[in-house]
Design a protein around this motif. Structure first.
Motif, PDB file in Angstrom:
ATOM      1  N   SER A   3      20.788  24.324  29.365  1.00 29.81           N
ATOM      2  CA  SER A   3      21.006  25.860  29.871  1.00 29.81           C
ATOM      3  C   SER A   3      21.552  26.695  28.664  1.00 29.81           C
ATOM      4  CB  SER A   3      22.060  26.109  31.192  1.00 29.81           C
ATOM      5  OG  SER A   3      23.279  26.120  30.804  1.00 29.81           O
ATOM      6  N   PRO A   4      21.220  28.042  28.805  1.00 28.05           N
ATOM      7  CA  PRO A   4      21.781  28.937  27.723  1.00 28.05           C
ATOM      8  C   PRO A   4      23.310  29.032  27.485  1.00 28.05           C
ATOM      9  CG  PRO A   4      20.223  30.179  29.389  1.00 28.05           C
ATOM     10  CD  PRO A   4      20.643  28.644  29.889  1.00 28.05           C
ATOM     11  N   HIS A   5      23.997  28.526  28.413  1.00 29.35           N
ATOM     12  CA  HIS A   5      25.388  28.476  28.182  1.00 29.35           C
ATOM     13  C   HIS A   5      26.191  27.268  28.031  1.00 29.35           C
ATOM     14  CE1 HIS A   5      25.417  32.752  29.630  1.00 29.35           C
ATOM     15  NE2 HIS A   5      24.635  32.335  30.609  1.00 29.35           N
ATOM     16  N   ALA A   6      25.168  26.202  27.590  1.00 26.14           N
ATOM     17  CA  ALA A   6      25.712  24.835  27.523  1.00 26.14           C
ATOM     18  C   ALA A   6      26.475  25.078  26.200  1.00 26.14           C
ATOM     19  CB  ALA A   6      24.679  24.011  27.362  1.00 26.14           C
ATOM     20  N   GLY A   7      26.295  25.799  25.186  1.00 25.27           N
ATOM     21  CA  GLY A   7      26.964  25.584  23.981  1.00 25.27           C
ATOM     22  C   GLY A   7      28.422  26.120  24.247  1.00 25.27           C
ATOM     23  N   ALA A   8      28.766  27.078  25.052  1.00 24.76           N
ATOM     24  CA  ALA A   8      30.085  27.409  25.495  1.00 24.76           C
ATOM     25  C   ALA A   8      30.801  26.409  26.181  1.00 24.76           C
ATOM     26  CB  ALA A   8      30.000  28.782  26.188  1.00 24.76           C
ATOM     27  N   ARG A   9      30.230  25.691  27.171  1.00 25.91           N
ATOM     28  CA  ARG A   9      30.702  24.610  28.005  1.00 25.91           C
ATOM     29  C   ARG A   9      30.928  23.462  26.945  1.00 25.91           C
ATOM     30  NH1 ARG A   9      27.060  26.537  31.726  1.00 25.91           N
ATOM     31  NH2 ARG A   9      25.345  25.103  30.820  1.00 25.91           N
ATOM     32  N   ILE A  10      30.064  23.033  26.128  1.00 21.78           N
ATOM     33  CA  ILE A  10      30.298  22.322  25.206  1.00 21.78           C
ATOM     34  C   ILE A  10      31.666  22.365  24.235  1.00 21.78           C
ATOM     35  CG2 ILE A  10      29.566  20.834  22.975  1.00 21.78           C
ATOM     36  CD1 ILE A  10      26.696  20.825  24.302  1.00 21.78           C
ATOM     37  N   GLU A  11      31.562  23.654  23.799  1.00 18.52           N
ATOM     38  CA  GLU A  11      32.936  24.191  22.786  1.00 18.52           C
ATOM     39  C   GLU A  11      34.255  23.848  23.818  1.00 18.52           C
ATOM     40  OE1 GLU A  11      34.191  27.813  20.016  1.00 18.52           O
ATOM     41  OE2 GLU A  11      32.823  28.312  21.855  1.00 18.52           O
ATOM     42  N   ARG A  12      34.149  24.471  24.814  1.00 13.58           N
ATOM     43  CA  ARG A  12      35.299  24.294  25.794  1.00 13.58           C
ATOM     44  C   ARG A  12      35.696  22.674  26.049  1.00 13.58           C
ATOM     45  NH1 ARG A  12      32.931  28.563  28.722  1.00 13.58           N
ATOM     46  NH2 ARG A  12      32.189  27.044  30.216  1.00 13.58           N
ATOM     47  N   PRO A  48      20.078  13.742  24.905  1.00 13.55           N
ATOM     48  CA  PRO A  48      20.583  12.747  24.434  1.00 13.55           C
ATOM     49  C   PRO A  48      21.952  13.181  23.543  1.00 13.55           C
ATOM     50  CG  PRO A  48      18.239  12.434  24.086  1.00 13.55           C
ATOM     51  CD  PRO A  48      18.580  13.772  24.526  1.00 13.55           C
ATOM     52  N   GLU A  49      22.117  14.373  23.007  1.00 20.12           N
ATOM     53  CA  GLU A  49      23.252  15.006  22.466  1.00 20.12           C
ATOM     54  C   GLU A  49      24.252  15.150  23.454  1.00 20.12           C
ATOM     55  OE1 GLU A  49      20.864  16.900  18.491  1.00 20.12           O
ATOM     56  OE2 GLU A  49      21.005  18.128  20.461  1.00 20.12           O
ATOM     57  N   ILE A  50      23.794  15.709  24.530  1.00 23.22           N
ATOM     58  CA  ILE A  50      24.689  16.404  25.460  1.00 23.22           C
ATOM     59  C   ILE A  50      25.425  14.887  25.945  1.00 23.22           C
ATOM     60  CG2 ILE A  50      24.795  17.002  27.777  1.00 23.22           C
ATOM     61  CD1 ILE A  50      22.568  19.197  27.130  1.00 23.22           C
ATOM     62  N   ALA A  51      24.588  13.877  26.114  1.00 24.22           N
ATOM     63  CA  ALA A  51      25.175  12.916  26.931  1.00 24.22           C
ATOM     64  C   ALA A  51      25.987  11.900  25.900  1.00 24.22           C
ATOM     65  CB  ALA A  51      23.950  11.598  27.250  1.00 24.22           C
ATOM     66  N   ALA A  52      25.745  12.145  24.866  1.00 23.84           N
ATOM     67  CA  ALA A  52      26.591  11.596  23.518  1.00 23.84           C
ATOM     68  C   ALA A  52      27.961  12.318  23.358  1.00 23.84           C
ATOM     69  CB  ALA A  52      25.907  11.433  22.203  1.00 23.84           C
ATOM     70  N   ILE A  53      27.785  13.772  23.543  1.00 21.47           N
ATOM     71  CA  ILE A  53      28.932  14.677  23.600  1.00 21.47           C
ATOM     72  C   ILE A  53      29.850  14.399  24.785  1.00 21.47           C
ATOM     73  CG2 ILE A  53      29.528  16.946  23.416  1.00 21.47           C
ATOM     74  CD1 ILE A  53      27.275  17.775  22.066  1.00 21.47           C
ATOM     75  N   ALA A  54      29.247  14.327  25.990  1.00 21.78           N
ATOM     76  CA  ALA A  54      29.885  13.871  27.090  1.00 21.78           C
ATOM     77  C   ALA A  54      30.830  12.911  27.207  1.00 21.78           C
ATOM     78  CB  ALA A  54      29.046  14.023  28.349  1.00 21.78           C
ATOM     79  N   ARG A  55      30.216  11.740  26.631  1.00 23.85           N
ATOM     80  CA  ARG A  55      30.793  10.429  26.394  1.00 23.85           C
ATOM     81  C   ARG A  55      32.130  10.766  25.532  1.00 23.85           C
ATOM     82  NH1 ARG A  55      26.562   7.929  26.295  1.00 23.85           N
ATOM     83  NH2 ARG A  55      26.124   8.001  24.042  1.00 23.85           N
ATOM     84  N   ALA A  56      31.923  11.302  24.338  1.00 22.58           N
ATOM     85  CA  ALA A  56      32.851  11.320  23.432  1.00 22.58           C
ATOM     86  C   ALA A  56      34.073  12.340  24.112  1.00 22.58           C
ATOM     87  CB  ALA A  56      32.416  11.853  22.264  1.00 22.58           C
ATOM     88  N   VAL A  57      33.837  13.458  24.727  1.00 25.62           N
ATOM     89  CA  VAL A  57      34.944  14.203  25.054  1.00 25.62           C
ATOM     90  C   VAL A  57      35.385  13.845  26.371  1.00 25.62           C
ATOM     91  CG1 VAL A  57      33.818  16.038  23.625  1.00 25.62           C
ATOM     92  CG2 VAL A  57      33.330  16.110  26.082  1.00 25.62           C
ATOM     93  N   GLY A  58      34.865  12.973  27.357  1.00 22.85           N
ATOM     94  CA  GLY A  58      35.367  12.627  28.670  1.00 22.85           C
ATOM     95  C   GLY A  58      34.996  13.701  29.748  1.00 22.85           C
ATOM     96  N   ALA A  65      25.738  20.132  30.644  1.00 23.88           N
ATOM     97  CA  ALA A  65      24.352  20.959  30.693  1.00 23.88           C
ATOM     98  C   ALA A  65      24.618  22.052  31.728  1.00 23.88           C
ATOM     99  CB  ALA A  65      23.465  19.813  30.991  1.00 23.88           C
ATOM    100  N   GLY A  66      25.123  22.044  32.667  1.00 21.67           N
ATOM    101  CA  GLY A  66      25.266  23.165  33.619  1.00 21.67           C
ATOM    102  C   GLY A  66      24.160  22.930  34.788  1.00 21.67           C
ATOM    103  N   SER A  67      23.969  21.576  34.846  1.00 16.25           N
ATOM    104  CA  SER A  67      22.771  21.263  35.639  1.00 16.25           C
ATOM    105  C   SER A  67      23.402  21.283  37.199  1.00 16.25           C
ATOM    106  CB  SER A  67      22.082  20.014  35.177  1.00 16.25           C
ATOM    107  OG  SER A  67      22.809  19.020  35.319  1.00 16.25           O
TER     108      SER A  67
END
Length: 112
Positions: A3-12, A48-58, A65-67
């Motif tokens: 989603s358009p706001h995934a970057g902000a969620r990933i940053e947090r 796949p990037e979201i999945a890797a980031i999710a795994r790394a940050v818990g 992804a905001g899904s």
């Protein structure tokens, strides 16, 4: 796919995990410049990037992804007779359900 706001969620999530983008680069293999573009919103994150980031940050893929969280949609009841930690059992179940939802989203067939 994100989603358009995934970057902000990933940053947090990165901040909450106490990681720098350089540390996340080492943990995920995603270059720091790509992470920077994802966080700023200049580039959408691939699943796949979201999945890797999710795994790394818990975090879960759905959280980043905001899904929509599977946890918000699922109700479960369990009973443990061996003294198991119910919260940990629920978290494990939700991780499997999140993975199942992700695989469905990606049209990955289930194996029997």
């Amino acid at each position: 796919m994100s989603s358009p706001h995934a970057g902000a969620r990933i940053e947090r999530a990165i901040e909450a995990a106490g990681l720098s983008q350089r540390a996340l680069e080492k943990a995920t293999g995603i270059s720091q410049s790509t992470l920077s573009r994802i966080v700023s919103g200049a580039r959408p994150a691939k699943m796949p990037e979201i999945a890797a980031i999710a795994r790394a940050v818990g975090a879960t893929v759905a959280e980043l992804a905001g899904s929509g969280s599977v946890a918000a949609r699922v109700q479960c009841a369990a009973r443990a007779t061996n003294g198991s930690d119910m919260q940990r059992m629920r978290e494990t179940l939700l991780h499997y359900l999140e993975l199942d939802a992700y695989l469905d989203d990606q049209a990955v067939p289930a194996t029997v």
